[in-house]
Scaffold this motif. Sequence first.
Motif, PDB file in Angstrom:
ATOM      1  N   GLY A  46       3.115  -9.616 -15.099  1.00 52.14           N
ATOM      2  CA  GLY A  46       4.556  -9.413 -15.199  1.00 52.14           C
ATOM      3  C   GLY A  46       5.052  -8.180 -14.472  1.00 52.14           C
ATOM      4  N   GLY A  47       4.138  -7.471 -13.810  1.00 49.14           N
ATOM      5  CA  GLY A  47       4.535  -6.274 -13.081  1.00 49.14           C
ATOM      6  C   GLY A  47       5.343  -6.623 -11.845  1.00 49.14           C
ATOM      7  N   GLU A  48       6.317  -5.784 -11.546  1.00 48.77           N
ATOM      8  CA  GLU A  48       7.166  -5.971 -10.369  1.00 48.77           C
ATOM      9  C   GLU A  48       6.669  -5.042  -9.266  1.00 48.77           C
ATOM     10  N   GLU A  49       6.472  -5.581  -8.069  1.00 48.30           N
ATOM     11  CA  GLU A  49       5.991  -4.766  -6.960  1.00 48.30           C
ATOM     12  C   GLU A  49       7.114  -3.832  -6.502  1.00 48.30           C
ATOM     13  N   THR A  50       6.868  -2.528  -6.627  1.00 45.65           N
ATOM     14  CA  THR A  50       7.864  -1.521  -6.261  1.00 45.65           C
ATOM     15  C   THR A  50       7.564  -0.876  -4.918  1.00 45.65           C
ATOM     16  N   ASP A  51       6.342  -0.982  -4.482  1.00 40.85           N
ATOM     17  CA  ASP A  51       5.877  -0.487  -3.188  1.00 40.85           C
ATOM     18  C   ASP A  51       4.684  -1.357  -2.831  1.00 40.85           C
ATOM     19  N   GLU A  52       4.151  -1.215  -1.641  1.00 42.91           N
ATOM     20  CA  GLU A  52       3.023  -2.050  -1.254  1.00 42.91           C
ATOM     21  C   GLU A  52       1.840  -1.832  -2.201  1.00 42.91           C
ATOM     22  N   ASP A  53       1.454  -2.890  -2.912  1.00 43.13           N
ATOM     23  CA  ASP A  53       0.345  -2.893  -3.870  1.00 43.13           C
ATOM     24  C   ASP A  53       0.545  -1.965  -5.064  1.00 43.13           C
ATOM     25  N   VAL A  54       1.780  -1.566  -5.353  1.00 39.56           N
ATOM     26  CA  VAL A  54       2.100  -0.770  -6.540  1.00 39.56           C
ATOM     27  C   VAL A  54       3.035  -1.603  -7.403  1.00 39.56           C
ATOM     28  N   PHE A  55       2.621  -1.792  -8.659  1.00 33.73           N
ATOM     29  CA  PHE A  55       3.365  -2.640  -9.581  1.00 33.73           C
ATOM     30  C   PHE A  55       3.806  -1.829 -10.783  1.00 33.73           C
TER      31      PHE A  55
END
Length: 80
Positions: free
Chosen positions: A36-45
Amino acid sequence: MHVEFDRDTCVGMYQCVAEWDAFEKDRDAGKATLVGGEETDEDVFALEVPEGDELDAKFAARTCPVDAIRLYDDDGEQLI
């Protein structure tokens, strides 16, 4: 409180999976996944920690051997 997970840093030890059910094993990639994590940067959730899961989130962050999990309070200050 919210958690940030750097999937690129993850080495697939899966200790977070044992501590908090917001993480699952992705055996194909050899890494954990923040469900359920949202990607906020490349490969960062990022994921808002549900009420009642704060302790589990803290344990997951503390057990990560490569510090791929960071936990922040509601003011944006890093706790772990």
